[in-house]
Each structure stands twice: as structure tokens, then as C-alpha cells.
Design an enzyme around this catalytic site. Structure first.
Site, PDB file in Angstrom:
ATOM      1  N   CYS A  66       3.485  -6.734 -17.481  1.00 45.95           N
ATOM      2  CA  CYS A  66       2.204  -6.030 -17.391  1.00 45.95           C
ATOM      3  C   CYS A  66       2.005  -5.144 -18.616  1.00 45.95           C
ATOM      4  O   CYS A  66       2.815  -4.253 -18.888  1.00 45.95           O
ATOM      5  CB  CYS A  66       2.224  -5.177 -16.121  1.00 45.95           C
ATOM      6  SG  CYS A  66       0.753  -4.186 -15.888  1.00 45.95           S
ATOM      7  N   ASN A  67       0.921  -5.383 -19.336  1.00 48.53           N
ATOM      8  CA  ASN A  67       0.646  -4.580 -20.541  1.00 48.53           C
ATOM      9  C   ASN A  67       0.406  -3.113 -20.198  1.00 48.53           C
ATOM     10  O   ASN A  67       0.802  -2.225 -20.950  1.00 48.53           O
ATOM     11  CB  ASN A  67      -0.600  -5.110 -21.262  1.00 48.53           C
ATOM     12  CG  ASN A  67      -0.345  -6.410 -21.969  1.00 48.53           C
ATOM     13  OD1 ASN A  67      -0.047  -6.428 -23.147  1.00 48.53           O
ATOM     14  ND2 ASN A  67      -0.447  -7.512 -21.257  1.00 48.53           N
ATOM     15  N   ASP A  75       4.836  -7.644 -12.793  1.00 42.46           N
ATOM     16  CA  ASP A  75       3.462  -7.441 -13.255  1.00 42.46           C
ATOM     17  C   ASP A  75       2.717  -6.760 -12.113  1.00 42.46           C
ATOM     18  O   ASP A  75       3.186  -6.746 -10.963  1.00 42.46           O
ATOM     19  CB  ASP A  75       2.808  -8.788 -13.585  1.00 42.46           C
ATOM     20  CG  ASP A  75       1.397  -8.619 -14.149  1.00 42.46           C
ATOM     21  OD1 ASP A  75       1.101  -7.560 -14.733  1.00 42.46           O
ATOM     22  OD2 ASP A  75       0.573  -9.540 -13.980  1.00 42.46           O
ATOM     23  N   SER A  76       1.547  -6.205 -12.418  1.00 43.77           N
ATOM     24  CA  SER A  76       0.750  -5.607 -11.357  1.00 43.77           C
ATOM     25  C   SER A  76       0.229  -6.676 -10.400  1.00 43.77           C
ATOM     26  O   SER A  76      -0.140  -6.383  -9.277  1.00 43.77           O
ATOM     27  CB  SER A  76      -0.432  -4.853 -11.971  1.00 43.77           C
ATOM     28  OG  SER A  76      -1.189  -5.739 -12.765  1.00 43.77           O
ATOM     29  N   CYS A  87      -3.618  -8.103 -22.217  1.00 42.79           N
ATOM     30  CA  CYS A  87      -3.648  -8.021 -20.749  1.00 42.79           C
ATOM     31  C   CYS A  87      -3.256  -9.377 -20.188  1.00 42.79           C
ATOM     32  O   CYS A  87      -3.678 -10.416 -20.718  1.00 42.79           O
ATOM     33  CB  CYS A  87      -5.058  -7.645 -20.288  1.00 42.79           C
ATOM     34  SG  CYS A  87      -5.254  -7.690 -18.495  1.00 42.79           S
ATOM     35  N   THR A  88      -2.466  -9.350 -19.115  1.00 49.04           N
ATOM     36  CA  THR A  88      -1.943 -10.609 -18.552  1.00 49.04           C
ATOM     37  C   THR A  88      -3.045 -11.537 -18.022  1.00 49.04           C
ATOM     38  O   THR A  88      -2.820 -12.723 -17.879  1.00 49.04           O
ATOM     39  CB  THR A  88      -0.979 -10.318 -17.389  1.00 49.04           C
ATOM     40  OG1 THR A  88      -1.627  -9.430 -16.472  1.00 49.04           O
ATOM     41  CG2 THR A  88       0.306  -9.707 -17.876  1.00 49.04           C
ATOM     42  N   HIS A  89      -4.203 -10.994 -17.698  1.00 52.72           N
ATOM     43  CA  HIS A  89      -5.272 -11.849 -17.159  1.00 52.72           C
ATOM     44  C   HIS A  89      -6.031 -12.606 -18.251  1.00 52.72           C
ATOM     45  O   HIS A  89      -6.675 -13.609 -17.974  1.00 52.72           O
ATOM     46  CB  HIS A  89      -6.297 -11.002 -16.396  1.00 52.72           C
ATOM     47  CG  HIS A  89      -5.867 -10.662 -15.004  1.00 52.72           C
ATOM     48  ND1 HIS A  89      -4.732  -9.951 -14.731  1.00 52.72           N
ATOM     49  CD2 HIS A  89      -6.439 -10.945 -13.799  1.00 52.72           C
ATOM     50  CE1 HIS A  89      -4.618  -9.795 -13.420  1.00 52.72           C
ATOM     51  NE2 HIS A  89      -5.642 -10.388 -12.837  1.00 52.72           N
ATOM     52  N   GLU A 138     -10.286 -12.598 -11.698  1.00 49.40           N
ATOM     53  CA  GLU A 138      -9.859 -12.675 -10.288  1.00 49.40           C
ATOM     54  C   GLU A 138     -10.867 -13.450  -9.452  1.00 49.40           C
ATOM     55  O   GLU A 138     -10.507 -14.079  -8.465  1.00 49.40           O
ATOM     56  CB  GLU A 138      -9.742 -11.268  -9.707  1.00 49.40           C
ATOM     57  CG  GLU A 138      -8.749 -10.418 -10.448  1.00 49.40           C
ATOM     58  CD  GLU A 138      -7.489 -10.204  -9.663  1.00 49.40           C
ATOM     59  OE1 GLU A 138      -7.598  -9.802  -8.511  1.00 49.40           O
ATOM     60  OE2 GLU A 138      -6.408 -10.458 -10.217  1.00 49.40           O
ATOM     61  N   TYR A 168      -3.459  -1.913 -12.135  1.00 49.91           N
ATOM     62  CA  TYR A 168      -2.793  -0.778 -12.755  1.00 49.91           C
ATOM     63  C   TYR A 168      -3.667  -0.213 -13.897  1.00 49.91           C
ATOM     64  O   TYR A 168      -3.568   0.949 -14.244  1.00 49.91           O
ATOM     65  CB  TYR A 168      -1.450  -1.207 -13.379  1.00 49.91           C
ATOM     66  CG  TYR A 168      -0.293  -1.377 -12.418  1.00 49.91           C
ATOM     67  CD1 TYR A 168      -0.478  -1.444 -11.036  1.00 49.91           C
ATOM     68  CD2 TYR A 168       1.003  -1.477 -12.916  1.00 49.91           C
ATOM     69  CE1 TYR A 168       0.610  -1.610 -10.178  1.00 49.91           C
ATOM     70  CE2 TYR A 168       2.093  -1.638 -12.062  1.00 49.91           C
ATOM     71  CZ  TYR A 168       1.895  -1.712 -10.700  1.00 49.91           C
ATOM     72  OH  TYR A 168       2.970  -1.875  -9.866  1.00 49.91           O
ATOM     73  N   GLY A 169      -4.480  -1.094 -14.460  1.00 51.07           N
ATOM     74  CA  GLY A 169      -5.217  -0.750 -15.685  1.00 51.07           C
ATOM     75  C   GLY A 169      -6.200   0.388 -15.553  1.00 51.07           C
ATOM     76  O   GLY A 169      -6.657   0.943 -16.549  1.00 51.07           O
TER      77      GLY A 169
HETATM   78  N1  DGL Z   1      -1.367  -6.655 -15.464  1.00 51.85           N
HETATM   79  C1  DGL Z   1      -2.373  -5.832 -16.064  1.00 51.85           C
HETATM   80  C2  DGL Z   1      -2.173  -5.746 -17.569  1.00 51.85           C
HETATM   81  O1  DGL Z   1      -1.594  -6.626 -18.189  1.00 51.85           O
HETATM   82  C3  DGL Z   1      -3.770  -6.352 -15.776  1.00 51.85           C
HETATM   83  C4  DGL Z   1      -4.269  -6.108 -14.410  1.00 51.85           C
HETATM   84  C5  DGL Z   1      -4.258  -4.655 -13.979  1.00 51.85           C
HETATM   85  O2  DGL Z   1      -5.130  -3.875 -14.372  1.00 51.85           O
HETATM   86  O3  DGL Z   1      -3.359  -4.331 -13.240  1.00 51.85           O
HETATM   87  O4  DGL Z   1      -2.595  -4.784 -18.155  1.00 51.85           O
END
Ligand code: DGL
Length: 272
Positions: A79-80, A16-17, A191-193, A159, A48-49
Site C-alpha cells: 500500500c502506497n 495492502d489496505s 497507488c495500488t488501484h 472499485e 487508507y488514502g
Molecule cells: N492501497 C492504497 C494505496 O496504494 C489505495 C487505496 C486506499 O486509499 O486505501 O495508496
């Protein structure tokens, strides 16, 4: 050099990011307790988003390469943003590696749950702009109406640990109210968050709206793939969880525990 044969006791790699993918690790450990897992969280390069698709593709290939160097038998793209912008690219690049990502399981769950076929999807800008959720939803059911919304402030709010905060409630109203007005009955958390925002989202959303968190559906898809490939670990000893991150920023321990739901152990920092 001939690659060594894959063994069922080899670990499953997950990247994941950041630490958000630990919500998926939690689900995998629940469903597949005997699997050894290696997690890589690219905290040095998070988010990453907000990055371009080509940058996300390059990071995703590097992360997969890193996990392969640690002998993984299969990969989960948690990570989505990576799954959307780089899923196909990573599969083409590592043709022999069994790969699962979070999109298809979430799409399947949403299509199974939705009665009126009006589905909302909230995610990072990269995920929304890729149009992948929409594409997969329409491929599964051509009559579906998809309402997507990028929510760029959700990741920093999570975060900062602000999941129970008036500022977050305000942003939820701003981002999600237009989807409610579209009469969606199902909302995909792309999104994972976002699973950490479920209590706040539930306070705002009508009870009739079903929330789709991809963690458990993805864990089930992983199990199916391991069984198909005959590489599910038949062992009966609790699997090891090894964690790698590319940086340990502030709030690291707090965030990690919140996402994983248990204290973090054995975390190694690898410089990228
Ligand atoms: N892991 C990213 C996602 O699921 C979320 C955080 C990011 O923007 O990196 O899209």
C-alpha cells in the site's frame, strides 16, 4: 521466548489496505514462483488514502504484527499510503524484519526512464501529502522536477469497475492534464488501484509519457533482498498463496480476480 530461526520456506507477508496489492502479488508470483505468500487486505478499514498519518501508522503496525504471527520471513508493504505515512515507523517497530515497500523501486524505475527529469506522480491524498515520493526522487537526482497530484476519486471509480467509462475519462483529464502541461515524460502510478486505469490513462496521455507501475520493480527488489539475506526459497514447487481479508464487501470476488488476474482461492476473513 527465543524467536525460532527464519527458514527459506517461510512465507513472505504482503499487506495492502484492500485488494489492489494483488497486482503486486501477481508480479511476485511471476518472478518468484516458489515463494509461499501470505496476503492481508484490510478491506474493513479501506480506504487508507483519506486517513490521518497516525491512523495509517497504527493500522500498518497491526497488519505487520498479524503477518508475523503467521510466521513471515519478510514483509512487502504494497500500500502506497502505508509506505508513505508509515514505512519508517514500521521499520523502527520491527527492526529485525526485512521489509520492502513500493516507493523506492518506483522511484528508481522513474529516474532510470525519465530523460527530461520532469516526473509526474499521482496517488491518494495521504501519499501526496506525505511528500515521500518527492523526497526519494530528489535524493536520487537533485535536478529532478516532481509534479504530484492527489486523485481521490480514482479509488472509488476503480472499485466500481468503471475503468472503461466516460466519467473516469473525465476525471483522468481533470487530474492528469495539469501534469501533462508541465511537460513530464514519466508518470508514477503511486497507488495500488491505478494499474487498472492504465488503458484509460494511455488513451489520454501522449505516447511519449512513460507510465511507472511499481509492481515488477518491487518484486525485483524483494528478490534482491531475499538473496542478500540468504532466505530465497530454493524449493521447486509452486508457492502457496494464502489470502486474508478483514471483510468481504460487495464486488469482492470480481475485484479480487481483476487485481490478481486469476480466480481467488483460500480467502479467510479475520475480524479486526
Ligand atoms: N492501497 C492504497 C494505496 O496504494 C489505495 C487505496 C486506499 O486509499 O486505501 O495508496
Amino acid at each position: 521466548m527465543t524467536p525460532r530461526p527464519v527458514r527459506a520456506s517461510d512465507p513472505v507477508g504482503i499487506f495492502d489496505s484492500g485488494l489492489g496489492g494483488l497486482t503486486l502479488v501477481k508480479a511476485i508470483r511471476k518472478l518468484l514462483p516458489y515463494e509461499n505468500l501470505i496476503y492481508f487486505g484490510d478491506l474493513a478499514r479501506l480506504p487508507y488514502g483519506t486517513k490521518s498519518p497516525s491512523q495509517i501508522r497504527a493500522f500498518s503496525v497491526e497488519n505487520t504484527q498479524f503477518l508475523l504471527e503467521h510466521g513471515v520471513k519478510a514483509l512487502v508493504i504494497a500500500c502506497n499510503s502505508s509506505a508513505s505515512a508509515a514505512g519508517r515507523h514500521v521499520r523502527n517497530h520491527f527492526k529485525h524484519l526485512p521489509i520492502v515497500d513500493v516507493i523506492e523501486p518506483a522511484v528508481h524505475e522513474a529516474l532510470t526512464r525519465s530523460k527530461n527529469l520532469r516526473i509526474g506522480m499521482i496517488a491518494t491524498c495521504a501519499t501526496v501529502e506525505s511528500g515521500m515520493y518527492e523526497k526519494f526522487l530528489k535524493a536520487g537526482q537533485s535536478r529532478v522536477r516532481v509534479f504530484s497530484k492527489a486523485c481521490p476519486l480514482f479509488v472509488p471509480l476503480v472499485e466500481e469497475g468503471m475503468w472503461d467509462d466516460a466519467a473516469t475519462d473525465l476525471m483522468i483529464r481533470r487530474y492528469v492534464a495539469p501534469l501533462v502541461r508541465k511537460r513530464m515524460d514519466t508518470l508514477i502510478l503511486g497507488c495500488t488501484h491505478y494499474p487498472l486505469l492504465i488503458p484509460a490513462l494511455k488513451r489520454f496521455l501522449p505516447k511519449s509519457i512513460h507510465l511507472v507501475d511499481s509492481a515488477m520493480p518491487t518484486a525485483r527488489k524483494l528478490e534482491k533482498m531475499l538473496l542478500q539475506k540468504k532466505i530465497k526459497n530454493p524449493g521447486r514447487r509452486k508457492g502457496r498463496l494464502t489470502l486474508f481479508v478483514s471483510d468481504k464487501p460487495r464486488q469482492f470476488t470480481l475485484m479480487g480476480q481483476r487485481f490478481l488476474g486469476e480466480p481467488l482461492s483460500r480467502v479467510s476473513v479475520v475480524r479486526r
